[in-house]
Design a protein around this motif. Structure first.
Motif, mmCIF file in Angstrom:
data_model
loop_
_atom_site.group_PDB
_atom_site.id
_atom_site.type_symbol
_atom_site.label_atom_id
_atom_site.label_comp_id
_atom_site.label_asym_id
_atom_site.label_seq_id
_atom_site.Cartn_x
_atom_site.Cartn_y
_atom_site.Cartn_z
ATOM 1 N N ILE A 431 0.855 -1.188 0.000
ATOM 2 C CA ILE A 431 0.000 0.000 0.000
ATOM 3 C C ILE A 431 0.889 1.235 0.000
ATOM 4 C CG2 ILE A 431 -1.832 1.249 1.204
ATOM 5 C CD1 ILE A 431 -1.366 -2.154 2.422
ATOM 6 N N GLY A 432 0.654 2.122 -0.940
ATOM 7 C CA GLY A 432 1.382 3.381 -0.989
ATOM 8 C C GLY A 432 0.640 4.452 -0.213
ATOM 9 N N VAL A 433 1.358 5.123 0.697
ATOM 10 C CA VAL A 433 0.760 6.184 1.509
ATOM 11 C C VAL A 433 1.729 7.350 1.598
ATOM 12 C CG1 VAL A 433 -0.605 4.553 2.890
ATOM 13 C CG2 VAL A 433 1.660 5.260 3.684
ATOM 14 N N ASP A 434 1.231 8.469 2.114
ATOM 15 C CA ASP A 434 2.101 9.595 2.390
ATOM 16 C C ASP A 434 3.034 9.216 3.543
ATOM 17 O OD1 ASP A 434 2.849 12.210 3.868
ATOM 18 O OD2 ASP A 434 2.032 12.924 1.969
ATOM 19 N N PRO A 435 4.318 9.550 3.456
ATOM 20 C CA PRO A 435 5.252 9.168 4.530
ATOM 21 C C PRO A 435 4.818 9.621 5.920
ATOM 22 C CG PRO A 435 6.474 9.929 2.622
ATOM 23 C CD PRO A 435 5.016 10.192 2.326
ATOM 24 N N THR A 436 4.114 10.743 5.998
ATOM 25 C CA THR A 436 3.688 11.238 7.311
ATOM 26 C C THR A 436 2.615 10.357 7.942
ATOM 27 O OG1 THR A 436 2.054 12.704 6.267
ATOM 28 C CG2 THR A 436 4.245 13.620 6.710
ATOM 29 N N ASP A 437 1.959 9.509 7.142
ATOM 30 C CA ASP A 437 0.913 8.626 7.665
ATOM 31 C C ASP A 437 1.426 7.225 7.986
ATOM 32 O OD1 ASP A 437 -1.124 10.554 7.422
ATOM 33 O OD2 ASP A 437 -1.448 10.052 5.313
ATOM 34 N N THR A 438 2.689 6.965 7.682
ATOM 35 C CA THR A 438 3.203 5.593 7.734
ATOM 36 C C THR A 438 3.114 4.983 9.129
ATOM 37 O OG1 THR A 438 4.752 6.159 5.966
ATOM 38 C CG2 THR A 438 5.162 4.127 7.163
ATOM 39 N N ASN A 439 3.640 5.671 10.129
ATOM 40 C CA ASN A 439 3.680 5.091 11.474
ATOM 41 C C ASN A 439 2.279 4.837 12.020
ATOM 42 O OD1 ASN A 439 6.405 5.376 11.208
ATOM 43 N ND2 ASN A 439 6.649 6.972 12.735
ATOM 44 N N GLN A 440 1.382 5.787 11.804
ATOM 45 C CA GLN A 440 0.002 5.608 12.256
ATOM 46 C C GLN A 440 -0.635 4.399 11.585
ATOM 47 O OE1 GLN A 440 -2.522 8.943 11.348
ATOM 48 N NE2 GLN A 440 -4.387 7.933 12.064
ATOM 49 N N ALA A 441 -0.375 4.244 10.287
ATOM 50 C CA ALA A 441 -0.953 3.121 9.550
ATOM 51 C C ALA A 441 -0.418 1.785 10.060
ATOM 52 C CB ALA A 441 -0.647 3.276 8.059
ATOM 53 N N ILE A 442 0.882 1.711 10.291
ATOM 54 C CA ILE A 442 1.476 0.464 10.766
ATOM 55 C C ILE A 442 0.910 0.084 12.133
ATOM 56 C CG2 ILE A 442 3.626 -0.574 11.599
ATOM 57 C CD1 ILE A 442 5.076 0.909 9.397
ATOM 58 N N LYS A 443 0.819 1.041 13.017
ATOM 59 C CA LYS A 443 0.287 0.754 14.351
ATOM 60 C C LYS A 443 -1.147 0.240 14.275
ATOM 61 C CE LYS A 443 3.166 4.179 16.720
ATOM 62 N NZ LYS A 443 3.181 5.468 17.459
ATOM 63 N N ALA A 444 -1.945 0.844 13.408
ATOM 64 C CA ALA A 444 -3.351 0.422 13.287
ATOM 65 C C ALA A 444 -3.458 -0.984 12.696
ATOM 66 C CB ALA A 444 -4.111 1.426 12.421
ATOM 67 N N ILE A 445 -2.674 -1.270 11.672
ATOM 68 C CA ILE A 445 -2.706 -2.606 11.052
ATOM 69 C C ILE A 445 -2.210 -3.653 12.050
ATOM 70 C CG2 ILE A 445 -1.786 -4.045 9.192
ATOM 71 C CD1 ILE A 445 -1.578 -1.454 7.511
ATOM 72 N N ASN A 446 -1.137 -3.322 12.763
ATOM 73 C CA ASN A 446 -0.607 -4.248 13.765
ATOM 74 C C ASN A 446 -1.646 -4.541 14.846
ATOM 75 O OD1 ASN A 446 1.796 -5.530 15.337
ATOM 76 N ND2 ASN A 446 0.956 -4.050 16.770
ATOM 77 N N HIS A 447 -2.306 -3.503 15.332
ATOM 78 C CA HIS A 447 -3.317 -3.677 16.388
ATOM 79 C C HIS A 447 -4.435 -4.602 15.923
ATOM 80 C CE1 HIS A 447 -5.630 -2.643 19.958
ATOM 81 N NE2 HIS A 447 -6.690 -2.533 19.172
ATOM 82 N N HIS A 448 -4.837 -4.455 14.676
ATOM 83 C CA HIS A 448 -5.929 -5.269 14.148
ATOM 84 C C HIS A 448 -5.560 -6.754 14.055
ATOM 85 C CE1 HIS A 448 -9.455 -6.255 11.646
ATOM 86 N NE2 HIS A 448 -8.619 -6.995 10.937
ATOM 87 N N PHE A 449 -4.367 -7.051 13.559
ATOM 88 C CA PHE A 449 -4.006 -8.434 13.293
ATOM 89 C C PHE A 449 -3.314 -9.137 14.453
ATOM 90 C CE2 PHE A 449 -4.405 -6.879 8.874
ATOM 91 C CZ PHE A 449 -5.276 -7.838 8.381
ATOM 92 N N PHE A 450 -2.692 -8.381 15.357
ATOM 93 C CA PHE A 450 -1.898 -9.024 16.389
ATOM 94 C C PHE A 450 -2.368 -8.765 17.806
ATOM 95 C CE2 PHE A 450 1.004 -8.715 12.737
ATOM 96 C CZ PHE A 450 1.304 -10.055 12.594
ATOM 97 N N ASN A 451 -3.245 -7.796 18.034
ATOM 98 C CA ASN A 451 -3.706 -7.527 19.397
ATOM 99 C C ASN A 451 -5.112 -8.068 19.592
ATOM 100 O OD1 ASN A 451 -1.305 -6.237 19.464
ATOM 101 N ND2 ASN A 451 -2.048 -4.427 20.509
#
Length: 451
Positions: A431-451
């Motif tokens: 998924i291509g995103v703006d670099p400023t959104d990267t960390n927020q996106a990773i945290k949200a995806i991680n929370h969904h699949f691993f928490n």
């Protein structure tokens, strides 16, 4: 027989050497040891490889370099002093370091490669000397002597197939350990050439394949490979077992634990890799195995991201009707020796994603000018800051909802998607995103699949 490799942090000082030696002695099957150059002892420290690059630049620019030589040698001397290694055992290391400017180099790029390679080369000599000093029979084996041959450029080499024929003749005695420097090999003309940065992993994999090892153990400074960058997420999920191709995708996308090119030799031989913590070797670490008969425990194995991308966006009506449109663009890229990472397209649009590390402003301008003149798009836009998030998992191939879940997660976070791409293997979604959104996106995806 096992091949083991120690990273720079695992050989940074005397205490780290002592721990590495305990690991070597703990298993008689650990016969072949691959060394990295000494890494940082603390966060403010400088890696020996970086000091050697500084040394090379001082030589090339005609500057005084004696202080840098002293600084480099002091790193090796401090490790030797930790083990009360006699001065005569350190003398060859100092001599090799001092004599580097006097070598025969056909070009400055070969000089730089040779200087860089000596971080590993001298560390391997030092480890062999310390092992013998401690009564552990050890032999230093230089890549040229055992037949590690390379092709390519001096600072971005690739292993030559001939290497594996030569390694068949290399023998390891039952009562000895063999210490081999990582990161470099020799060209057919006899010059040193290095793999890309972090290439000691590659040397370890080459030796594991060439010597028919049962396992390749890679010792680093983490307990395992994690599903997401620990700098972004507290207590990330450790990955117990993963496949070669999952590791390849994640390493390419941004995981820094293991060099993605290092998987190629062991893939050919089907040798499992065990990534372990030097300071906690009793922990199981992460096992990397072939995908044949692999049973994933969850749809997603890991999430990685890279912010070092750029993209060229082209829009032209009826693009899909114009035969040879893409070929003309690829020809221009080929003429400039530029590779691309991804190329998603629509009926009137095409986006080409590049690694910014491989580009210069001059090349960007030339490529854009030539594409504009050759294919005459209705719109041409260069996007200089582009981030790619890659979600990887063997289980995704049988879990068709994962891409939809990812899109839903990002929509809930109000993160705009600039590109989405999934390969035919179905084990990775980019998924291509703006670099400023990267960390927020990773945290949200991680929370969904691993928490």
């Amino acid at each position: 027989m096992k091949v083991i490799k120690f990273g720079g942090s695992s050989l940074a000082n005397g205490a780290a050497f002592a721990q590495a030696i305990r690991i070597i002695q703990a298993d008689q099957d650990r016969k072949v040891i691959v060394t990295s150059a000494p890494g940082k002892r603390e966060s403010t420290d400088t890696k020996v490889t970086d000091l050697l690059i500084k040394y090379a630049n001082e030589v090339l620019q005609g500057q005084a370099y004696q202080a840098t030589v002293t600084q480099i040698f002091e790193r090796y001397q401090a490790i030797g002093d930790y083990f009360n290694l006699p001065a005569e055992a350190l003398a060859p290391i100092h001599k090799a370091l001092v004599n580097l400017p006097n070598g025969n180099y056909p070009a400055d790029s070969y000089l730089m490669a040779t200087f860089k390679a000596h971080g590993e080369r001298l560390n391997a000599r030092l480890l062999a000397a310390i092992l013998n000093h401690l009564g552990i029979k050890a032999r230093f084996a230089d890549p040229q002597a055992i037949g590690i041959m390379v092709t390519g450029t001096p600072n971005n080499a690739v292993v030559a197939p001939e290497t594996y024929y030569r390694l068949q003749d290399f023998k390891v005695a039952d009562d000895e350990r063999v210490v081999v420097p990582g990161f470099f090999g020799f060209t057919m003309a006899g010059y040193i050439a290095t793999f890309s940065r972090g290439g000691s992993d590659i040397t370890g994999a080459i030796l594991a394949r060439g010597l028919g090892a049962e396992k390749y153990e890679n010792f680093t400074d983490v307990d395992s490979i994690y599903a997401v960058d620990p700098k972004l997420v507290e207590h990330p999920t450790p990955i117990k077992k993963m496949t070669y191709r999952e590791m390849r995708e994640l390493s390419y996308a941004g995981f820094s634990v293991f060099h993605d090119e290092a998987l190629l030799p062991v893939i050919a031989a089907g040798i499992p890799i065990n990534v372990k913590n030097t300071w906690a070797p009793e922990k199981p670490g992460t096992l990397i195995v072939p995908d044949h008969n692999f049973q994933p425990s969850s749809p997603v194995t890991g999430i990685a991201a890279g912010k070092h991308f750029a993209a060229l966006y082209l829009h032209k009506y009826l693009l899909n009707k114009e035969a040879g449109f893409t070929l003309q663009i690829l020809t221009i890229l080929q003429e400039h020796d530029v590779s691309y990472e991804h190329m998603p397209s629509g009926i009137d649009d095409i986006t080409i994603v590049f690694d910014k590390h491989k580009l210069t402003p001059e090349i960007i301008d030339e490529i854009c000018d030539e594409i504009q003149a050759t294919v005459n798009p209705d719109r041409l836009e260069w996007i200089n800051d582009f981030a790619l998030i890659t979600v990887v998992g063997e289980g995704m191939a049988t879990s068709p909802t994962v891409p939809a879940e990812i899109l839903g997660i990002l929509a809930n976070e109000h993160i705009a998607i600039q590109m989405i791409n999934q390969g035919a293997s179905k084990i990775a979604t980019m998924i291509g995103v703006d670099p400023t959104d990267t960390n927020q996106a990773i945290k949200a995806i991680n929370h969904h699949f691993f928490n």
